[in-house]
Design a protein around this motif. Sequence first.
Motif, PDB file in Angstrom:
ATOM      1  N   GLU A  74       1.423   8.653   1.505  1.00 61.13           N
ATOM      2  CA  GLU A  74       2.852   8.351   1.392  1.00 61.13           C
ATOM      3  C   GLU A  74       3.679   9.515   0.857  1.00 61.13           C
ATOM      4  O   GLU A  74       4.903   9.413   0.763  1.00 61.13           O
ATOM      5  CB  GLU A  74       3.054   7.131   0.488  1.00 61.13           C
ATOM      6  N   ASN A 280       3.695  -3.154  -3.792  1.00 60.82           N
ATOM      7  CA  ASN A 280       3.619  -3.305  -2.330  1.00 60.82           C
ATOM      8  C   ASN A 280       2.153  -3.383  -1.877  1.00 60.82           C
ATOM      9  O   ASN A 280       1.675  -2.508  -1.150  1.00 60.82           O
ATOM     10  CB  ASN A 280       4.296  -2.111  -1.650  1.00 60.82           C
ATOM     11  N   ASP A 282       0.323  -5.102   0.276  1.00 63.65           N
ATOM     12  CA  ASP A 282      -0.032  -5.110   1.697  1.00 63.65           C
ATOM     13  C   ASP A 282       0.274  -3.769   2.358  1.00 63.65           C
ATOM     14  O   ASP A 282      -0.534  -3.246   3.145  1.00 63.65           O
ATOM     15  CB  ASP A 282       0.706  -6.233   2.425  1.00 63.65           C
ATOM     16  N   LYS A 283       1.425  -3.200   2.050  1.00 66.87           N
ATOM     17  CA  LYS A 283       1.763  -1.884   2.590  1.00 66.87           C
ATOM     18  C   LYS A 283       0.788  -0.832   2.074  1.00 66.87           C
ATOM     19  O   LYS A 283       0.379   0.069   2.811  1.00 66.87           O
ATOM     20  CB  LYS A 283       3.192  -1.492   2.203  1.00 66.87           C
ATOM     21  N   SER A 287      -1.688   1.587   4.104  1.00 70.56           N
ATOM     22  CA  SER A 287      -1.590   3.033   3.897  1.00 70.56           C
ATOM     23  C   SER A 287      -2.955   3.628   3.578  1.00 70.56           C
ATOM     24  O   SER A 287      -3.348   4.672   4.129  1.00 70.56           O
ATOM     25  CB  SER A 287      -0.612   3.330   2.754  1.00 70.56           C
TER      26      SER A 287
END
Length: 370
Positions: A74, A280, A282-283, A287
């Motif tokens: 990210e 976050n 799930d994100k 990732s």
Amino acid sequence: MSAARPITTLRAIAVTATLPLLLTACGYGSEAKKDDAKTSAAPAADAKKLSASEVRIGYFPNLTHATALVGLQEGLIAKELGATAIKPQSFNAGPSEIEALNGGSLDIGFIGPSPSINGYVKSKGSNLRIISGSASGGVKLVVNPDKIKTLDDLKGKKIATPQKGNTQDVAFLNWIAEKGWTVDPESGKGDVSVVRTDNKVTPDAFKQGSIDGAWVPEPTASKLVTDGGSVLLDETDLWPDKKFVITNVIVSQKFLKEHPDVVEAVLRGTVKTNEWINANPDKAKASANAKLEADGGKPLDAKVIDPAWKSILVTDDPLATTLKTESDWAVKAKLIEQPDLAGIYDLTLLNKVLKAAGKPEVSDAGLGAK
């Protein structure tokens, strides 16, 4: 004093890494490779300049290194470094990462408690410092439910651990001793047959019936469940506060002394990454899987990553008392001699970052650098 918050509302739990001295790491090999992904791209020309033009960061392509996977994927660590470029390197075993750090080809690394101890003791306290926590948990005892229905049924069975003296092996030997059973730590023979098996081949050994179960980290544990195994024990339940260290952040003492501003920037990135993961889940899971695919060419199946992800806790807290406990268990099992861990931690910069972020400081359990 913990800055940790669970990835999900489920409790957390290993990787791998081996316990001190004589011991080797639990990974999937020993080769390191440079990551040529976007994380190593040159920073913007107008970015803030720090004291080093680049920082070389090592990690394992394992879920217990979620902070590194997500932070790199990210760009959360890169953002804090400004004009200092990240040069990521993925490793598959603790010894090779420690060798890179000691040899000067790595500056900062994500690694398990055992190779951290091993590297520190072998260098007589001269080469590394633990500067932050990263993850807790992720270790389970998975068994063949047709052969083993209760913990007492383990007696006389064949149970795999990743490697002699590695973190899970020592934890299992300690559990066996507390049951009043005996096992020779060198051969693994005794009331339970402890079969040291590489995590890469444990699922096949389980399917073929050559082992009856395994005390292993994620994602191996969840892979065994997809092959018909049943979770008989979650190691998290054996620890006070349901937490124990599985991944630390370490740094070369030379790099820490010469570039404290860069180390502080990396720690700002890891703290922000852990916060983002928890906010976050799930994100963050997607990732991490994307980074695993980029590193290894194949993402984890949802049936594996979903339960595995839920059992891991990302944390800024190094959970120093649990590292000392893991070391004591290895001594108790007569796998190592009592190591001197004084000075293995330097949490000064981490606590500075945590304080600035309004988070509680964390403890080195009296094992900090003087």
